[in-house]
Design a protein around this motif. Structure first.
Motif, PDB file in Angstrom:
ATOM      1  N   ASP A  53       0.844  -1.191   0.000  1.00 42.58           N
ATOM      2  CA  ASP A  53       0.000   0.000   0.000  1.00 42.58           C
ATOM      3  C   ASP A  53       0.881   1.244   0.000  1.00 42.58           C
ATOM      4  O   ASP A  53       1.536   1.572   0.987  1.00 42.58           O
ATOM      5  CB  ASP A  53      -0.907  -0.010   1.228  1.00 42.58           C
ATOM      6  N   SER A  55      -0.536   4.269  -1.141  1.00 44.57           N
ATOM      7  CA  SER A  55      -1.522   5.300  -1.430  1.00 44.57           C
ATOM      8  C   SER A  55      -1.293   6.542  -0.577  1.00 44.57           C
ATOM      9  O   SER A  55      -0.615   6.509   0.450  1.00 44.57           O
ATOM     10  CB  SER A  55      -2.930   4.746  -1.179  1.00 44.57           C
ATOM     11  N   LEU A  77      -1.430  -0.832  -4.336  1.00 39.91           N
ATOM     12  CA  LEU A  77      -2.269   0.353  -4.188  1.00 39.91           C
ATOM     13  C   LEU A  77      -1.422   1.605  -4.366  1.00 39.91           C
ATOM     14  O   LEU A  77      -0.553   1.902  -3.554  1.00 39.91           O
ATOM     15  CB  LEU A  77      -2.931   0.366  -2.806  1.00 39.91           C
ATOM     16  N   THR A  79      -3.128   4.629  -5.342  1.00 41.94           N
ATOM     17  CA  THR A  79      -4.133   5.680  -5.465  1.00 41.94           C
ATOM     18  C   THR A  79      -3.741   6.930  -4.681  1.00 41.94           C
ATOM     19  O   THR A  79      -3.007   6.860  -3.702  1.00 41.94           O
ATOM     20  CB  THR A  79      -5.493   5.148  -4.978  1.00 41.94           C
ATOM     21  N   ASP A 101      -4.259  -0.557  -8.473  1.00 46.08           N
ATOM     22  CA  ASP A 101      -5.056   0.648  -8.271  1.00 46.08           C
ATOM     23  C   ASP A 101      -4.192   1.875  -8.563  1.00 46.08           C
ATOM     24  O   ASP A 101      -3.303   2.243  -7.781  1.00 46.08           O
ATOM     25  CB  ASP A 101      -5.582   0.692  -6.835  1.00 46.08           C
TER      26      ASP A 101
END
Length: 443
Positions: A53, A55, A77, A79, A101
């Motif tokens: 992650d 993000s 991820l 984003t 993502d």
């Protein structure tokens, strides 16, 4: 001493590649580096990570082989960053990636090399960027792709022709809503696989009202596609391209009363619909009868609980797929309920047809007189018999009277004894008084 420390030092340097960065949180197979103020990737990331992650940071660029030391990575991820572009080969050695993502960034062009090598990728999220251009080969090689999200961008053209049954056999959702699409190549749209058509989102665009456009949506609405039912009000088209004059064509069809929509969109996409209700545990056999009459057909089923099923991919002993396309489920369960879609393909003539069956699996009916009720009634009857036994008045007839020993009392007690003689006593003790008690003589 130096000789002994040297191998240990080499081992520590080699293992530093799997060290969790100090600003991140690493738990089990997950590395969380969200909201850490990163402007570039950390130098070392855990090589064993399955989920990464990144993000809500400030990443603006990803170089070649950014994730080459993470061969187990499946979910990435990115984003809410500042990404403008991706270098070629950025996902080298990351072929295990299934979920990517890239939403809420600043991407403007999606080039065809962005996702090279990601043949296992199932979900691609690119919504809420600034995308204006999509290269024709951007989805090439993504043979496992199921869902692609391109909404909330500035897209004016999409290469629908690049999505076929052969290139994307599992694809069931394509979100192009809230873009700037005005005129679509409806011939290419009608040639899309049926699963893609069913999951194609086109609402909140600037479509120009014409009969070709309305004919496609009219047939989709007739088939009850959820993409139209869920966003009925958001499906609008502009009159002669004037953005100030728009029509909610699913609500106001009178504008298209002169259009001919009875003609089928395309012969290869004939759909057969049926419904079936079965009880849990029963066997179900679903045929794949379509409009195709060729003998050289291949069949594939999309099921709600087991996913995509072909003769080569099936691995369930309770499910069988016969050469004629019939799907056999030995013992159904409640979670097997849903829409079953069979696609028949004629490779020789490049035709396809679809068969849809809505299956509902219900629980078997329970017996009205079950063990609980039986136990309750038995208890009530037992209590009834106990009350009868305790409180029922004994028989009063003379035949039931048993002779017993007589007691002779003194004269002062005889009258009292006579007044009490009507009472029935099982056993009576002799009553002793100050007077002498008379006992009957022995015979």
């Amino acid at each position: 001493m130096t000789f002994r420390l040297y191998p240990l030092l080499v081992l520590l340097c080699h293992g530093s590649e799997g060290v969790c960065p100090p600003m991140c949180i690493c738990v089990s197979d997950t590395a969380g580096c969200s909201s850490c103020g990163l402007t570039k990737l950390p130098q070392s990331l855990p090589t064993y990570s399955v989920i990464l992650d990144l993000s809500h940071n400030y990443l603006s660029w990803l170089g070649v082989g950014s994730f080459k030391k993470m061969p187990k990575l499946e979910k990435l991820l990115l984003t809410h960053n500042e990404l403008v572009s991706l270098d070629e080969g950025v996902f080298t050695n990351a072929s295990s990636l299934r979920y990517l993502d890239l939403s809420s960034n600043k991407l403007r062009v999606v080039e065809q090399h962005y996702f090279q090598g990601l043949w296992k990728l199932e979900e691609l999220l690119l919504f809420n960027n600034k995308i204006t251009q999509l290269e024709a080969g951007m989805l090439n090689g993504l043979s496992s792709l199921k869902k692609a999200y391109f909404s909330l961008n500035q897209i004016t053209y999409f290469p629908f022709f690049s999505i076929t049954d052969h290139s994307h056999p599992f694809m069931s959702m394509l979100d192009l809503s809230s873009n700037r699409l005005s005129r679509l190549p409806w011939v290419d749209v009608k040639a899309l696989p049926m699963l893609v058509q069913r999951g194609l989102y086109l609402h909140n665009n600037s479509l120009i009202c014409d009969c070709s456009m309305y004919s496609v949506f009219w047939h989709w609405d007739l088939r009850g596609y959820e993409t139209l039912r869920d966003f009925t009000e958001e499906h609008t088209c502009t009159i002669y391209g004037n953005t100030r004059s728009f029509v909610r064509f699913l609500r106001q069809p009178r504008f298209f009363r002169n259009c001919t929509v009875e003609k089928p969109m395309s012969l290869p996409v004939t759909v057969f619909l049926s419904k079936l209700t079965v009880t849990e545990g029963e066997m179900v056999r679903l045929d794949c009868e379509t409009s195709l009459i060729s003998r050289d057909l291949s069949f594939a089923w999309l099921t709600p609980s087991k996913g995509y099923i072909t003769q080569t991919s099936i691995n369930d002993t309770l499910t069988s797929l016969f050469p004629n396309g019939t799907l056999d489920i030995q013992a159904t369960k409640v979670n097997d309920s849903g829409l079953y879609v069979c696609t028949a393909q004629d490779m020789k003539h490049a035709l396809n047809a679809t068969r849809e069956v809505n299956v509902t699996v219900v629980l078997p009916q329970t017996e009205t007189f079950n063990t609980g009720y039986t136990t309750l009634i038995a208890c009530m009857l037992s209590m009834l018999f106990i009350f009868v036994y305790l409180y029922l008045t004994p028989c009063r007839c003379s035949c039931c009277t048993q002779p017993g020993p007589r007691s002779v009392f003194s004269s002062s007690r005889r009258s009292h004894h006579r007044s009490q003689s009507s009472k029935r006593v099982a056993f009576m003790e002799p009553m002793l008084t100050e007077e002498k008690t008379e006992w009957p003589p022995k015979s």
